[in-house]
Design a protein around this motif. Structure first.
Motif, PDB file in Angstrom:
ATOM      1  N   SER A   1       0.737  -1.606  -0.368  1.00 38.64           N
ATOM      2  CA  SER A   1       0.119   0.027  -0.258  1.00 38.64           C
ATOM      3  C   SER A   1       1.084   1.556  -0.029  1.00 38.64           C
ATOM      4  O   SER A   1       0.957   2.101  -0.707  1.00 38.64           O
ATOM      5  CB  SER A   1      -1.023  -0.034   1.574  1.00 38.64           C
ATOM      6  OG  SER A   1      -1.945  -0.592   1.366  1.00 38.64           O
ATOM      7  N   ASP A   2       1.944   1.394   0.983  1.00 43.26           N
ATOM      8  CA  ASP A   2       2.630   1.995   0.511  1.00 43.26           C
ATOM      9  C   ASP A   2       3.164   2.231  -0.261  1.00 43.26           C
ATOM     10  O   ASP A   2       3.564   3.912  -0.931  1.00 43.26           O
ATOM     11  CB  ASP A   2       3.915   1.830   1.574  1.00 43.26           C
ATOM     12  CG  ASP A   2       3.168   2.065   3.219  1.00 43.26           C
ATOM     13  OD1 ASP A   2       2.325   2.343   3.689  1.00 43.26           O
ATOM     14  OD2 ASP A   2       3.892   1.860   4.380  1.00 43.26           O
ATOM     15  N   MET A   3       3.981   2.186  -1.691  1.00 44.55           N
ATOM     16  CA  MET A   3       3.851   2.252  -2.845  1.00 44.55           C
ATOM     17  C   MET A   3       3.013   2.626  -3.394  1.00 44.55           C
ATOM     18  O   MET A   3       3.024   3.488  -4.777  1.00 44.55           O
ATOM     19  CB  MET A   3       4.621   0.604  -3.142  1.00 44.55           C
ATOM     20  CG  MET A   3       5.702   0.328  -2.383  1.00 44.55           C
ATOM     21  SD  MET A   3       6.091  -1.260  -3.178  1.00 44.55           S
ATOM     22  CE  MET A   3       7.005  -1.112  -4.346  1.00 44.55           C
ATOM     23  N   GLY A   4       2.055   1.644  -3.302  1.00 44.88           N
ATOM     24  CA  GLY A   4       1.082   2.480  -4.232  1.00 44.88           C
ATOM     25  C   GLY A   4       0.706   4.312  -4.267  1.00 44.88           C
ATOM     26  O   GLY A   4       0.613   4.979  -4.855  1.00 44.88           O
TER      27      GLY A   4
ATOM     28  N   ILE B   1       3.238  11.248  -5.838  1.00 45.03           N
ATOM     29  CA  ILE B   1       3.916  11.871  -7.328  1.00 45.03           C
ATOM     30  C   ILE B   1       3.042  12.187  -8.759  1.00 45.03           C
ATOM     31  O   ILE B   1       3.125  13.088  -8.653  1.00 45.03           O
ATOM     32  CB  ILE B   1       4.970  10.586  -7.657  1.00 45.03           C
ATOM     33  CG1 ILE B   1       6.222  10.413  -5.913  1.00 45.03           C
ATOM     34  CG2 ILE B   1       5.666  11.657  -9.130  1.00 45.03           C
ATOM     35  CD1 ILE B   1       6.834   9.500  -6.825  1.00 45.03           C
ATOM     36  N   PHE B   2       2.397  11.334  -9.399  1.00 43.59           N
ATOM     37  CA  PHE B   2       1.103  11.586  -9.804  1.00 43.59           C
ATOM     38  C   PHE B   2       0.051  13.069  -9.255  1.00 43.59           C
ATOM     39  O   PHE B   2       0.461  13.574 -10.055  1.00 43.59           O
ATOM     40  CB  PHE B   2       0.588  10.550  -9.957  1.00 43.59           C
ATOM     41  CG  PHE B   2       1.200   9.202 -10.842  1.00 43.59           C
ATOM     42  CD1 PHE B   2       2.897   9.743 -11.453  1.00 43.59           C
ATOM     43  CD2 PHE B   2       1.138   8.519 -11.267  1.00 43.59           C
ATOM     44  CE1 PHE B   2       3.829   8.620 -12.270  1.00 43.59           C
ATOM     45  CE2 PHE B   2       1.350   7.136 -12.000  1.00 43.59           C
ATOM     46  CZ  PHE B   2       2.852   7.332 -12.360  1.00 43.59           C
ATOM     47  N   ARG B   3       0.016  12.594  -8.178  1.00 43.68           N
ATOM     48  CA  ARG B   3      -0.972  13.628  -7.313  1.00 43.68           C
ATOM     49  C   ARG B   3      -2.166  13.489  -7.820  1.00 43.68           C
ATOM     50  O   ARG B   3      -2.869  14.289  -8.814  1.00 43.68           O
ATOM     51  CB  ARG B   3      -0.804  15.493  -8.196  1.00 43.68           C
ATOM     52  CG  ARG B   3       0.677  15.665  -7.508  1.00 43.68           C
ATOM     53  CD  ARG B   3       0.940  17.476  -7.581  1.00 43.68           C
ATOM     54  NE  ARG B   3       2.291  17.565  -8.375  1.00 43.68           N
ATOM     55  CZ  ARG B   3       2.506  18.969  -8.771  1.00 43.68           C
ATOM     56  NH1 ARG B   3       1.213  19.706  -9.021  1.00 43.68           N
ATOM     57  NH2 ARG B   3       3.138  19.185  -9.658  1.00 43.68           N
ATOM     58  N   VAL B   4      -2.905  12.628  -8.034  1.00 45.71           N
ATOM     59  CA  VAL B   4      -4.574  11.721  -8.337  1.00 45.71           C
ATOM     60  C   VAL B   4      -3.903  10.967  -6.767  1.00 45.71           C
ATOM     61  O   VAL B   4      -3.661  10.735  -6.256  1.00 45.71           O
ATOM     62  CB  VAL B   4      -3.974  10.572  -9.460  1.00 45.71           C
ATOM     63  CG1 VAL B   4      -3.713  11.412 -10.366  1.00 45.71           C
ATOM     64  CG2 VAL B   4      -2.870   9.616  -9.140  1.00 45.71           C
ATOM     65  N   PRO B   5      -6.161  10.762  -6.632  1.00 45.47           N
ATOM     66  CA  PRO B   5      -5.845   9.491  -5.589  1.00 45.47           C
ATOM     67  C   PRO B   5      -6.017   7.886  -6.170  1.00 45.47           C
ATOM     68  O   PRO B   5      -5.644   8.147  -7.826  1.00 45.47           O
ATOM     69  CB  PRO B   5      -7.671  10.202  -5.753  1.00 45.47           C
ATOM     70  CG  PRO B   5      -8.082  11.529  -6.745  1.00 45.47           C
ATOM     71  CD  PRO B   5      -6.681  11.589  -7.856  1.00 45.47           C
ATOM     72  N   TYR B   6      -5.970   7.592  -4.830  1.00 42.12           N
ATOM     73  CA  TYR B   6      -5.359   6.192  -4.827  1.00 42.12           C
ATOM     74  C   TYR B   6      -6.319   5.524  -4.488  1.00 42.12           C
ATOM     75  O   TYR B   6      -7.068   5.650  -3.466  1.00 42.12           O
ATOM     76  CB  TYR B   6      -4.079   6.109  -3.967  1.00 42.12           C
ATOM     77  CG  TYR B   6      -3.785   4.489  -3.616  1.00 42.12           C
ATOM     78  CD1 TYR B   6      -2.558   4.088  -4.728  1.00 42.12           C
ATOM     79  CD2 TYR B   6      -4.462   3.970  -2.572  1.00 42.12           C
ATOM     80  CE1 TYR B   6      -2.930   2.731  -4.259  1.00 42.12           C
ATOM     81  CE2 TYR B   6      -3.330   2.900  -2.120  1.00 42.12           C
ATOM     82  CZ  TYR B   6      -2.917   2.312  -3.490  1.00 42.12           C
ATOM     83  OH  TYR B   6      -2.620   0.970  -2.702  1.00 42.12           O
ATOM     84  N   VAL B   7      -7.424   3.919  -5.356  1.00 40.63           N
ATOM     85  CA  VAL B   7      -8.144   3.598  -4.651  1.00 40.63           C
ATOM     86  C   VAL B   7      -7.461   1.839  -4.528  1.00 40.63           C
ATOM     87  O   VAL B   7      -6.812   1.102  -5.824  1.00 40.63           O
ATOM     88  CB  VAL B   7      -9.652   3.416  -4.893  1.00 40.63           C
ATOM     89  CG1 VAL B   7      -9.943   2.516  -4.505  1.00 40.63           C
ATOM     90  CG2 VAL B   7      -9.770   4.968  -4.828  1.00 40.63           C
ATOM     91  N   GLU B   8      -7.627   1.659  -3.293  1.00 36.64           N
ATOM     92  CA  GLU B   8      -7.415  -0.237  -3.500  1.00 36.64           C
ATOM     93  C   GLU B   8      -8.062  -1.252  -3.872  1.00 36.64           C
ATOM     94  O   GLU B   8      -9.709  -0.811  -2.707  1.00 36.64           O
ATOM     95  CB  GLU B   8      -6.815  -0.789  -2.308  1.00 36.64           C
ATOM     96  CG  GLU B   8      -5.941  -0.339  -2.131  1.00 36.64           C
ATOM     97  CD  GLU B   8      -4.978  -1.175  -0.509  1.00 36.64           C
ATOM     98  OE1 GLU B   8      -5.038  -1.169  -0.045  1.00 36.64           O
ATOM     99  OE2 GLU B   8      -3.478  -0.376  -0.723  1.00 36.64           O
ATOM    100  N   THR B   9      -8.458  -1.854  -4.691  1.00 39.54           N
ATOM    101  CA  THR B   9      -9.880  -2.361  -5.144  1.00 39.54           C
ATOM    102  C   THR B   9      -9.439  -4.095  -5.427  1.00 39.54           C
ATOM    103  O   THR B   9      -8.680  -4.831  -5.700  1.00 39.54           O
ATOM    104  CB  THR B   9     -10.118  -2.371  -5.861  1.00 39.54           C
ATOM    105  OG1 THR B   9      -9.797  -2.230  -7.884  1.00 39.54           O
ATOM    106  CG2 THR B   9     -10.417  -0.733  -6.754  1.00 39.54           C
TER     107      THR B   9
END
Length: 178
Positions: free
Chosen positions: A126-129, A135-143
């Motif tokens: 999760s930390d890597m994601g 860095i990309f300045r975008v939201p992150y979601v785990e699915t």
């Protein structure tokens, strides 16, 4: 308004499975490799029904030109990698570079999605994601397309990103003097 979404990622990341989970609430164990397929459906975002057109792209390099046509068409992009494959995670940078080149900007509505979180052996934690999303300045979601975990949330977040980008465009549009 129809939201034009494009799902990008390497082959085998579960792009089609995520779309089918969202629109048909079912899990497809085995999918034929996708060349390009357009799905239509609805999603409720913050209490508002939204019409979606979702372009399911091929992750194979052979279809790079077709993927670029999809990028030109799209308003928002779901970047999908799997937690059990470091290569699919590394490929996110390549897909992002292609997106920036085709769109001519890095300011494009996008959500980074870690799929297959139901898998026991993670190679991308999760930390890597989360770091990549920063860095990309975008939201992150785990699915998980298999269990349905946060699939709807990923697509809702992408629609919100499109709406935010439209609001910024309106807010900073200079007045025309006639």
């Amino acid at each position: 308004m129809v939201y034009k979404l494009v799902v990008l990622g390497s082959s085998g990341t579960g792009k089609t499975a995520l779309i089918k989970r969202l629109l048909q609430n079912r899990f497809v164990e085995q999918c034929e490799p996708t060349v390009n397929h357009l799905y239509e459906g609805q999603l409720v975002v913050d209490g508002e029904p939204c019409e979606l057109a979702i372009n399911d792209t091929s992750g194979r390099e052979l279809f790079r030109d077709l993927r670029e046509d999809c990028i030109r068409w799209g308003q928002g992009f779901l970047f999908v990698y799997t937690v059990d494959s470091i290569m699919t995670f590394v490929d996110m940078t390549l897909f992002r570079d292609q997106l920036k080149r085709v769109k001519g900007t890095s300011r494009v509505p996008m959500v980074l999605v870690a799929n297959k979180v139901d898998e026991a052996h993670w190679m991308v934690n999760s930390d890597m994601g989360q770091d990549a999303a920063k860095i990309f300045r975008v939201p992150y979601v785990e699915t998980s397309a298999k269990t349905g975990q946060d699939v709807e949330q990923a697509f809702q977040e992408l629609v919100r990103e499109i709406l935010r980008s439209q609001d910024k465009g309106r807010r900073f549009t200079p007045c025309r003097i006639l």
